[in-house]
Design a protein around this motif. Structure first.
Motif, PDB file in Angstrom:
ATOM      1  N   UNK A 171       2.764  10.875  -4.236  1.00  0.00           N
ATOM      2  CA  UNK A 171       2.663  10.328  -5.593  1.00  0.00           C
ATOM      3  C   UNK A 171       2.169   8.885  -5.608  1.00  0.00           C
ATOM      4  N   UNK A 172       2.244   8.197  -4.488  1.00  0.00           N
ATOM      5  CA  UNK A 172       1.745   6.833  -4.363  1.00  0.00           C
ATOM      6  C   UNK A 172       0.983   6.711  -3.051  1.00  0.00           C
ATOM      7  N   UNK A 173       0.105   5.731  -2.973  1.00  0.00           N
ATOM      8  CA  UNK A 173      -0.678   5.524  -1.754  1.00  0.00           C
ATOM      9  C   UNK A 173       0.087   4.644  -0.775  1.00  0.00           C
ATOM     10  N   UNK A 174      -0.267   4.770   0.494  1.00  0.00           N
ATOM     11  CA  UNK A 174       0.369   3.950   1.523  1.00  0.00           C
ATOM     12  C   UNK A 174       0.081   2.475   1.286  1.00  0.00           C
ATOM     13  N   UNK A 175      -1.084   2.184   0.681  1.00  0.00           N
ATOM     14  CA  UNK A 175      -1.455   0.796   0.434  1.00  0.00           C
ATOM     15  C   UNK A 175      -0.519   0.064  -0.509  1.00  0.00           C
ATOM     16  N   UNK A 188       4.939   2.872   7.953  1.00  0.00           N
ATOM     17  CA  UNK A 188       3.757   2.883   7.092  1.00  0.00           C
ATOM     18  C   UNK A 188       2.549   3.462   7.822  1.00  0.00           C
ATOM     19  N   UNK A 189       2.376   3.108   9.075  1.00  0.00           N
ATOM     20  CA  UNK A 189       1.246   3.631   9.847  1.00  0.00           C
ATOM     21  C   UNK A 189       1.409   5.128  10.122  1.00  0.00           C
ATOM     22  N   UNK A 190       2.631   5.556  10.384  1.00  0.00           N
ATOM     23  CA  UNK A 190       2.869   6.993  10.560  1.00  0.00           C
ATOM     24  C   UNK A 190       2.573   7.743   9.265  1.00  0.00           C
ATOM     25  N   UNK A 191       2.988   7.176   8.138  1.00  0.00           N
ATOM     26  CA  UNK A 191       2.705   7.801   6.839  1.00  0.00           C
ATOM     27  C   UNK A 191       1.200   7.861   6.570  1.00  0.00           C
ATOM     28  N   UNK A 192       0.476   6.832   7.000  1.00  0.00           N
ATOM     29  CA  UNK A 192      -0.974   6.827   6.796  1.00  0.00           C
ATOM     30  C   UNK A 192      -1.629   7.984   7.551  1.00  0.00           C
ATOM     31  N   UNK A 193      -1.169   8.247   8.772  1.00  0.00           N
ATOM     32  CA  UNK A 193      -1.715   9.369   9.545  1.00  0.00           C
ATOM     33  C   UNK A 193      -1.326  10.694   8.898  1.00  0.00           C
TER      34      UNK A 193
END
Length: 255
Positions: A171-175, A188-193
């Motif tokens: 529902x929201x971006x990692x940024x 955050x980096x794991x979520x980005x992958x």
């Protein structure tokens, strides 16, 4: 001597007391011979019985040894079968995949933004590896773990509480996330992958055997664990080997 002979051989009484004595002695000797013969016979019988019993015992021991050998063979086969069945029931998982900054797949400092190199690696290398492992090992969950080095974050302020759930569900971006620690940055980096894998799954039809949400798990180890698995000592120096993404595979307990 003459007196003894006269005692034994009396001319007036040829069957005198001397003859009686000899007869008595012969009778005693005969009785002793009979007793001795009987005793010998008993001993011989006992020996034969003991020999027969010993032979029977030896045969029984041999039978027991044969039974023991048969049981050992049976148990050995049973052990091998149970071991094979147990090994078949124990989940087998593929080896971990590690993406390090030293390989050229790094995040910008203090950021969870995927670089072009990392995007290309995920699409062209990681996704095929995941699909191969899913098929080969029958796993249904991909675990992504973010590791960082010990460099302090620039601003110790985090907004992950209350927002990370929205990012994890798409529902929201990692940024939108702001890290307040290296633990936050690793997550955050794991979520980005994870989000990249989910996008590829949705847009390209790959990784279809994985549940879009439950099939991916994002975790953070922050700067805690070194590449060799040991706990890290406090060290604020940059370290490309410590900055990495680790991919593991597992199987959920759901049927």
């Amino acid at each position: 001597m003459k007196k003894l002979w006269n005692f034994v051989s009396n001319e007036d009484d040829p069957f005198g007391p001397g003859v009686d004595l000899i007869v008595s002695l012969l009778a005693i000797l005969l009785v002793m011979l009979v007793i001795t013969a009987g005793a010998y016979q008993n001993i011989n019988t006992k020996n034969q019985e003991l020999a027969s019993s010993l032979k029977s015992s030896r045969n029984r021991v041999e039978q027991l040894n044969n039974l023991l050998d048969a049981e050992k063979e049976k148990n050995s086969k049973l052990y091998k079968r149970l071991r094979a069945e147990t090994a078949a029931r124990i989940p087998q998982f593929p080896p971990n995949i590690v993406i390090t900054a030293a390989q050229g797949y790094d995040f910008p400092s203090g950021s969870a933004e995927l670089t072009d190199a990392l995007n290309g690696y995920i699409r062209n290398t990681l996704v095929p590896n995941i699909e191969e492992n899913i098929q080969k090992f029958d796993v249904d969950t991909v675990v992504i773990i973010g590791h960082t080095d010990g460099q302090p974050v620039a601003e110790p302020f985090s907004n992950l509480d209350g927002l990370v759930e929205e990012v994890a569900t798409g529902n929201e971006s990692v940024g939108k996330l702001k890290e307040g620690s290296n633990v936050d940055l690793g997550l955050m980096r794991a979520l980005a992958v994870v989000r990249k894998l989910q996008d590829i799954q949705k847009s390209e039809g790959k990784l279809r055997s994985l549940d879009p949400l439950k099939g991916f798990r994002a975790y953070s180890a922050g700067p805690l664990i070194l590449r060799n698995g040991e706990f890290a000592q406090p060290n604020e120096n940059p370290d490309q080997e410590r900055r990495r993404i680790e991919i593991r595979f597992t199987k959920s307990g759901e049927k």
